[in-house]
Design an enzyme around this catalytic site. Structure first.
Site, PDB file in Angstrom:
ATOM      1  N   SER A 145       7.607  47.401  35.146  1.00  0.00           N
ATOM      2  CA  SER A 145       8.123  46.326  34.276  1.00  0.00           C
ATOM      3  C   SER A 145       7.109  45.179  34.261  1.00  0.00           C
ATOM      4  O   SER A 145       6.215  45.121  35.128  1.00  0.00           O
ATOM      5  CB  SER A 145       9.456  45.839  34.855  1.00  0.00           C
ATOM      6  N   TYR A 158      16.202  42.856  40.370  1.00  0.00           N
ATOM      7  CA  TYR A 158      15.377  43.623  39.420  1.00  0.00           C
ATOM      8  C   TYR A 158      13.893  43.344  39.692  1.00  0.00           C
ATOM      9  O   TYR A 158      13.076  44.266  39.773  1.00  0.00           O
ATOM     10  CB  TYR A 158      15.747  43.234  37.983  1.00  0.00           C
ATOM     11  N   LYS A 162      11.243  46.190  40.885  1.00  0.00           N
ATOM     12  CA  LYS A 162      10.110  46.606  40.047  1.00  0.00           C
ATOM     13  C   LYS A 162       8.769  46.219  40.691  1.00  0.00           C
ATOM     14  O   LYS A 162       7.773  46.926  40.525  1.00  0.00           O
ATOM     15  CB  LYS A 162      10.243  46.007  38.640  1.00  0.00           C
TER      16      LYS A 162
HETATM   17  P1  NAP Z   1      18.821  51.639  29.187  1.00  0.00           P
HETATM   18  O1  NAP Z   1      18.855  51.977  27.741  1.00  0.00           O
HETATM   19  O2  NAP Z   1      19.846  50.723  29.771  1.00  0.00           O
HETATM   20  O3  NAP Z   1      18.747  52.987  30.037  1.00  0.00           O
HETATM   21  C1  NAP Z   1      18.876  53.002  31.435  1.00  0.00           C
HETATM   22  C2  NAP Z   1      19.030  54.423  31.897  1.00  0.00           C
HETATM   23  O4  NAP Z   1      19.188  54.446  33.315  1.00  0.00           O
HETATM   24  C3  NAP Z   1      20.262  55.110  31.298  1.00  0.00           C
HETATM   25  O5  NAP Z   1      19.989  56.457  31.059  1.00  0.00           O
HETATM   26  C4  NAP Z   1      21.264  54.973  32.442  1.00  0.00           C
HETATM   27  O6  NAP Z   1      22.287  55.932  32.411  1.00  0.00           O
HETATM   28  C5  NAP Z   1      20.362  55.195  33.635  1.00  0.00           C
HETATM   29  N1  NAP Z   1      21.016  54.748  34.849  1.00  0.00           N
HETATM   30  C6  NAP Z   1      21.321  53.476  35.199  1.00  0.00           C
HETATM   31  N2  NAP Z   1      21.975  53.463  36.366  1.00  0.00           N
HETATM   32  C7  NAP Z   1      22.095  54.764  36.763  1.00  0.00           C
HETATM   33  C8  NAP Z   1      22.679  55.410  37.893  1.00  0.00           C
HETATM   34  N3  NAP Z   1      23.287  54.724  38.842  1.00  0.00           N
HETATM   35  N4  NAP Z   1      22.608  56.764  37.983  1.00  0.00           N
HETATM   36  C9  NAP Z   1      21.996  57.463  36.996  1.00  0.00           C
HETATM   37  N5  NAP Z   1      21.432  56.910  35.916  1.00  0.00           N
HETATM   38  C10 NAP Z   1      21.478  55.573  35.795  1.00  0.00           C
HETATM   39  O7  NAP Z   1      17.465  50.890  29.512  1.00  0.00           O
HETATM   40  P2  NAP Z   1      15.941  51.211  29.163  1.00  0.00           P
HETATM   41  O8  NAP Z   1      15.387  49.973  28.612  1.00  0.00           O
HETATM   42  O9  NAP Z   1      15.781  52.485  28.433  1.00  0.00           O
HETATM   43  O10 NAP Z   1      15.387  51.336  30.658  1.00  0.00           O
HETATM   44  C11 NAP Z   1      14.663  52.458  31.139  1.00  0.00           C
HETATM   45  C12 NAP Z   1      13.730  51.980  32.232  1.00  0.00           C
HETATM   46  O11 NAP Z   1      12.757  51.109  31.669  1.00  0.00           O
HETATM   47  C13 NAP Z   1      14.430  51.170  33.338  1.00  0.00           C
HETATM   48  O12 NAP Z   1      13.873  51.483  34.583  1.00  0.00           O
HETATM   49  C14 NAP Z   1      14.099  49.742  32.944  1.00  0.00           C
HETATM   50  O13 NAP Z   1      14.143  48.892  34.050  1.00  0.00           O
HETATM   51  C15 NAP Z   1      12.701  49.926  32.421  1.00  0.00           C
HETATM   52  N6  NAP Z   1      12.215  48.839  31.570  1.00  0.00           N
HETATM   53  C16 NAP Z   1      12.816  48.542  30.392  1.00  0.00           C
HETATM   54  C17 NAP Z   1      12.287  47.513  29.609  1.00  0.00           C
HETATM   55  C18 NAP Z   1      12.876  47.128  28.282  1.00  0.00           C
HETATM   56  O14 NAP Z   1      12.403  46.162  27.689  1.00  0.00           O
HETATM   57  N7  NAP Z   1      13.836  47.829  27.754  1.00  0.00           N
HETATM   58  C19 NAP Z   1      11.189  46.803  30.052  1.00  0.00           C
HETATM   59  C20 NAP Z   1      10.609  47.133  31.262  1.00  0.00           C
HETATM   60  C21 NAP Z   1      11.125  48.168  32.013  1.00  0.00           C
HETATM   61  P3  NAP Z   1      23.696  55.592  31.658  1.00  0.00           P
HETATM   62  O15 NAP Z   1      23.405  55.662  30.192  1.00  0.00           O
HETATM   63  O16 NAP Z   1      24.601  56.662  32.164  1.00  0.00           O
HETATM   64  O17 NAP Z   1      24.087  54.206  32.091  1.00  0.00           O
END
Ligand code: NAP
Length: 253
Positions: A145, A158, A162
């Site tokens: 991140s 968080y 990260k």
């Molecule tokens: P998202 O749409 O909220 O997806 C998060 C994923 O993690 C979902 O598939 C969720 O499953 C799963 N998850 C969360 N808690 C879980 C648990 N206890 N057991 C199993 N699965 C779990 O968010 P995203 O943006 O795609 O995030 C993906 C990754 O990218 C994360 O690590 C996030 O920190 C990182 N990231 C995102 C951004 C951004 O701007 N979006 C930026 C930097 C880093 P459910 O659908 O079942 O909840």
């Protein structure tokens, strides 16, 4: 030929949280590059399965949680059984809790650290044991991140998770590079997914974030696919412990 090195034909990739957001985009990109996909998570990845199938590859769901106490070595056994082997692990699943540091609860600390950091370590360990036992190379991609580099605000666990994940990426690279296991990270900038719904809904925060992104727009999940394919492929075989920022220029600002 150089483009051959980017192909993932015959590889199997385990992607956590592949049902939605960045994990879904990564799974689809890896499949389009030739890999079969094991989608590990607690929610059925129906849409991902359909898109992967349409691209001519297979996608199987291994149901499981990444919370504290989850039996991750058993989950890894199920994932290996889906296609008989694994070559690529993408530690993508993540969660976030927002609150002021003075009010931050232990529950919000543990919930985030367990999913974002602890599960990434123990899944990586189980994956490396699988590779070492079968004397095969492999690729681990950790989804870091901007808060692997910066402090953020109101997201104590968080940021800790990260920042820790980037350190872990380097440690595992040091231990496993000699075994032909590449451990690297992708640091996404600000992408339009469920994770950032609250930020995008807050007019002031949304405006402030957009004003700071040189590219001028929130990242779309598909914009992460190329970096994932690169780090999953032979094209990155000499990369160990690196982090690739895909951030519209955020860190350069
Ligand atoms: P998202 O749409 O909220 O997806 C998060 C994923 O993690 C979902 O598939 C969720 O499953 C799963 N998850 C969360 N808690 C879980 C648990 N206890 N057991 C199993 N699965 C779990 O968010 P995203 O943006 O795609 O995030 C993906 C990754 O990218 C994360 O690590 C996030 O920190 C990182 N990231 C995102 C951004 C951004 O701007 N979006 C930026 C930097 C880093 P459910 O659908 O079942 O909840």
């Amino acid at each position: 030929m150089i483009l051959e090195q980017f192909k993932l034909d015959g590889r199997v990739a385990l992607v956590t949280g592949a049902n939605t957001g960045l994990g879904q985009a990564i799974a689809i990109a890896l499949a389009q590059a030739g890999a079969d996909i094991v989608a590990f998570g607690r929610s059925a990845p129906d849409e991902t399965v359909a898109v992967v199938k349409a691209s001519g590859r297979s996608c199987r769901w291994v149901e499981g949680s990444l919370d504290a106490g989850a039996a991750l070595s058993t989950a890894m056994d199920s994932a290996v059984a889906a296609f008989g082997k694994l070559d690529i692990l993408v530690n993508n699943a993540g969660t976030i809790r927002r609150n002021a540091a003075v009010d931050f609860s232990e529950e919000d600390w543990d919930a985030v650290m367990d999913v974002n950091l602890k599960s990434a370590f123990f899944l990586s360990q189980a994956f490396a044991r699988h590779l070492l036992a079968t004397h095969r190379p492999g690729k681990i991609i950790n989804i870091a991140s901007m808060l692997s580099f910066q402090g953020g605000i109101r997201v104590a666990s968080y940021t800790a998770s990260k920042s820790g994940l980037l350190g872990l990426t380097r440690l595992l690279a040091n231990e496993w590079a000699a075994h032909r296991i590449n451990v690297n990270a992708i640091a996404p900038g600000y992408f339009a997914t469920n994770n950032t719904t609250a930020l995008r809904a807050d007019e002031q925060r949304n405006r402030d974030i957009l004003a700071r992104i040189p590219a001028g727009h929130w990242g779309q999940p598909e914009e992460l696919g190329g970096a994932a394919v690169f780090l999953a492929s032979a094209a990155s075989n000499y990369m160990h412990g690196s982090v690739v920022a895909v951030d519209g220029g955020w860190l350069a600002r």
